[in-house]
Design a protein around this motif. Sequence first.
Motif, PDB file in Angstrom:
ATOM      1  N   CYS A  22     -42.324  19.910 -21.814  1.00 19.00           N
ATOM      2  CA  CYS A  22     -43.006  21.123 -21.605  1.00 19.00           C
ATOM      3  C   CYS A  22     -43.034  21.864 -22.790  1.00 19.00           C
ATOM      4  O   CYS A  22     -42.207  22.042 -23.791  1.00 19.00           O
ATOM      5  CB  CYS A  22     -41.994  21.978 -20.931  1.00 19.00           C
ATOM      6  SG  CYS A  22     -41.601  21.710 -18.946  1.00 19.00           S
ATOM      7  N   THR A  61     -46.077  23.945 -21.502  1.00 20.64           N
ATOM      8  CA  THR A  61     -46.698  23.380 -20.377  1.00 20.64           C
ATOM      9  C   THR A  61     -46.335  22.059 -20.340  1.00 20.64           C
ATOM     10  O   THR A  61     -45.714  21.680 -21.141  1.00 20.64           O
ATOM     11  CB  THR A  61     -48.387  23.661 -20.270  1.00 20.64           C
ATOM     12  OG1 THR A  61     -48.852  23.021 -21.559  1.00 20.64           O
ATOM     13  CG2 THR A  61     -48.791  24.985 -20.558  1.00 20.64           C
ATOM     14  N   THR A  62     -46.629  21.448 -19.326  1.00 17.99           N
ATOM     15  CA  THR A  62     -46.398  19.790 -19.206  1.00 17.99           C
ATOM     16  C   THR A  62     -47.376  19.212 -18.227  1.00 17.99           C
ATOM     17  O   THR A  62     -48.054  19.947 -17.278  1.00 17.99           O
ATOM     18  CB  THR A  62     -44.984  19.976 -18.289  1.00 17.99           C
ATOM     19  OG1 THR A  62     -44.708  18.323 -18.387  1.00 17.99           O
ATOM     20  CG2 THR A  62     -45.190  20.477 -16.879  1.00 17.99           C
ATOM     21  N   ASP A  63     -47.766  18.175 -18.542  1.00 18.31           N
ATOM     22  CA  ASP A  63     -48.391  17.313 -17.435  1.00 18.31           C
ATOM     23  C   ASP A  63     -47.879  16.492 -16.777  1.00 18.31           C
ATOM     24  O   ASP A  63     -48.460  15.386 -16.109  1.00 18.31           O
ATOM     25  CB  ASP A  63     -49.677  16.575 -18.525  1.00 18.31           C
ATOM     26  CG  ASP A  63     -49.073  15.744 -19.316  1.00 18.31           C
ATOM     27  OD1 ASP A  63     -47.707  15.599 -19.500  1.00 18.31           O
ATOM     28  OD2 ASP A  63     -49.835  15.233 -20.089  1.00 18.31           O
ATOM     29  N   ASP A  64     -46.429  16.449 -16.641  1.00 17.80           N
ATOM     30  CA  ASP A  64     -45.584  15.538 -15.830  1.00 17.80           C
ATOM     31  C   ASP A  64     -45.857  16.242 -14.347  1.00 17.80           C
ATOM     32  O   ASP A  64     -45.614  17.499 -14.093  1.00 17.80           O
ATOM     33  CB  ASP A  64     -44.407  15.767 -16.384  1.00 17.80           C
ATOM     34  CG  ASP A  64     -43.198  14.883 -15.437  1.00 17.80           C
ATOM     35  OD1 ASP A  64     -43.481  14.672 -14.170  1.00 17.80           O
ATOM     36  OD2 ASP A  64     -42.233  14.390 -15.964  1.00 17.80           O
ATOM     37  N   GLN A  65     -46.617  15.263 -13.530  1.00 14.49           N
ATOM     38  CA  GLN A  65     -46.815  15.896 -12.345  1.00 14.49           C
ATOM     39  C   GLN A  65     -45.834  16.054 -11.268  1.00 14.49           C
ATOM     40  O   GLN A  65     -45.890  16.909 -10.263  1.00 14.49           O
ATOM     41  CB  GLN A  65     -47.781  14.688 -11.625  1.00 14.49           C
ATOM     42  CG  GLN A  65     -49.030  14.505 -12.178  1.00 14.49           C
ATOM     43  CD  GLN A  65     -49.893  15.961 -12.076  1.00 14.49           C
ATOM     44  OE1 GLN A  65     -50.222  16.513 -10.900  1.00 14.49           O
ATOM     45  NE2 GLN A  65     -50.455  16.311 -13.109  1.00 14.49           N
ATOM     46  N   GLN A  66     -44.656  15.300 -11.425  1.00 15.02           N
ATOM     47  CA  GLN A  66     -43.309  15.545 -10.492  1.00 15.02           C
ATOM     48  C   GLN A  66     -42.657  16.881 -10.997  1.00 15.02           C
ATOM     49  O   GLN A  66     -42.357  17.509 -10.319  1.00 15.02           O
ATOM     50  CB  GLN A  66     -42.463  14.247 -10.895  1.00 15.02           C
ATOM     51  CG  GLN A  66     -42.902  13.132 -10.655  1.00 15.02           C
ATOM     52  CD  GLN A  66     -41.743  11.775 -10.823  1.00 15.02           C
ATOM     53  OE1 GLN A  66     -41.382  11.758 -11.885  1.00 15.02           O
ATOM     54  NE2 GLN A  66     -41.568  11.067  -9.796  1.00 15.02           N
ATOM     55  N   LEU A  68     -44.662  19.631 -12.020  1.00 14.70           N
ATOM     56  CA  LEU A  68     -45.440  20.647 -11.657  1.00 14.70           C
ATOM     57  C   LEU A  68     -45.370  20.618 -10.060  1.00 14.70           C
ATOM     58  O   LEU A  68     -45.565  21.608  -9.591  1.00 14.70           O
ATOM     59  CB  LEU A  68     -46.941  20.143 -11.881  1.00 14.70           C
ATOM     60  CG  LEU A  68     -47.314  19.970 -13.556  1.00 14.70           C
ATOM     61  CD1 LEU A  68     -48.673  19.633 -13.594  1.00 14.70           C
ATOM     62  CD2 LEU A  68     -47.186  21.388 -13.979  1.00 14.70           C
ATOM     63  N   GLU A  69     -45.171  19.515  -9.607  1.00 11.26           N
ATOM     64  CA  GLU A  69     -44.977  19.645  -8.004  1.00 11.26           C
ATOM     65  C   GLU A  69     -43.658  20.278  -7.813  1.00 11.26           C
ATOM     66  O   GLU A  69     -43.480  21.130  -6.629  1.00 11.26           O
ATOM     67  CB  GLU A  69     -44.711  18.124  -7.234  1.00 11.26           C
ATOM     68  CG  GLU A  69     -46.021  17.359  -7.297  1.00 11.26           C
ATOM     69  CD  GLU A  69     -45.985  15.938  -6.896  1.00 11.26           C
ATOM     70  OE1 GLU A  69     -44.869  15.637  -6.365  1.00 11.26           O
ATOM     71  OE2 GLU A  69     -47.069  15.233  -7.148  1.00 11.26           O
ATOM     72  N   ASP A  73     -43.340  23.713  -5.447  1.00 13.73           N
ATOM     73  CA  ASP A  73     -42.631  23.708  -4.209  1.00 13.73           C
ATOM     74  C   ASP A  73     -41.418  24.815  -4.431  1.00 13.73           C
ATOM     75  O   ASP A  73     -40.887  25.310  -3.494  1.00 13.73           O
ATOM     76  CB  ASP A  73     -41.704  22.404  -4.137  1.00 13.73           C
ATOM     77  CG  ASP A  73     -42.982  21.266  -3.571  1.00 13.73           C
ATOM     78  OD1 ASP A  73     -43.796  21.677  -3.096  1.00 13.73           O
ATOM     79  OD2 ASP A  73     -42.468  20.038  -3.711  1.00 13.73           O
ATOM     80  N   ALA A 242     -38.343  13.957 -11.082  1.00 16.67           N
ATOM     81  CA  ALA A 242     -38.668  13.780 -12.273  1.00 16.67           C
ATOM     82  C   ALA A 242     -37.436  13.717 -13.206  1.00 16.67           C
ATOM     83  O   ALA A 242     -37.582  12.863 -14.560  1.00 16.67           O
ATOM     84  CB  ALA A 242     -39.035  15.300 -12.932  1.00 16.67           C
TER      85      ALA A 242
END
Length: 280
Positions: A22, A61-66, A68-69, A73, A242
Motif C-alpha cells: 500500500c 494505494t495498492t494494486d493487490d486485488q485480494q 482491494l476485494e 467487502d 492476501a
Amino acid sequence: MGEAGRMAAVAGLAAVLLLAGCGKDDGAGVRSGGSASGSGTGSGPGTASGSGLANQDLRGTTDDQQVLEAVADYKTWVVGEVAGLVADTRKFTDAVRAGDLAAAKRQFAPSRVRWERIEPIAGLVEDIDGRVDSRVDDFEGPADPQFTGWHRLEYHLWKLGSTKGTKPFADQLDKDIASLEQQIRKLEFPPAAVALGPAELVEEVSEGKITGEEDRYSHTDLWDFDANVDGSRKLFELLTPALQAKDAALVGEIGAGFAAVGKSLAAYTTPTAASTPTPP
C-alpha cells in the motif's frame, strides 16, 4: 488478557506485511506513520478515546486485488453494521426518553456493540467519534454541556441513577449516529486503515479498555472487549487470502490467538447472553 497483548503485536506484524503493498514505491510512506500503536486517546474537548487510525498516515494505494476485494467487502459489512447501530441505539435512547431507568441500563451495552466492532473506521469520522464516544476526562467535568454521547448518558444512568435531564443527550446521540450512517456510505476506506484495523481493535482491549476506563460507571467493559475482538476477527477473515499468500504461518498464529482470546472471554458469558460476555 495477556494473550490479547501478544495478538496485538502479531496482528501489527501482519499489518506491516499488507502495508508493504500500500503506497508509493514500497509502502514506506504508510509504514512510517502507520504502526498500530497508540490508543487514540484525546486530551481536548470533543476528542474521543476511540480509533487511533485518525492520527496515522493512511495515504497510499495498492494494486493487490485480494486486498482491494477485502476493502470492498469490509465497506459493505460496515455499512450493514451502521444500519443496525442506528436501530440498536434507538432502542437505548427510547428507553432513556421514556424515563425507564432499568430498561435504559439493559440497552446501554448492546447499543454499543456494533460501534465497537467498526471503531477503527468509524473513528475516521472524527466529529461524530468525538461527540458519541468521548470520556469525561476530555472535558471540564461530567456537567460540561460539551460532554455528550454514550458516556454522558452512562454517567446519568449509573452514577446519578436517574434519566432526569437526559433527553437532549439521547436526541443528540440519535442524530449523530444517523449522521454517521450517511457519512460512512460516502467515506473512502483507505486500504491501510483496513490492514491496520485488526491490530488497532485488539490493542485497544489489551492496552486501554482492560483498565475499565471506558465504561467506568456501568462496568460493562466485557461487552466492548467482545465487540472489539469480533470486529478484529472479521477484518482478519477478510484479509486472510492476501495475508496467506505472504505468510501462511502467521495466519495460523493469528487464528490460534483469536481462539485463545475467545476462550478467555467465554468464561464470562452468562446463560442469558450466549454470544456476548457480561461482567461477572
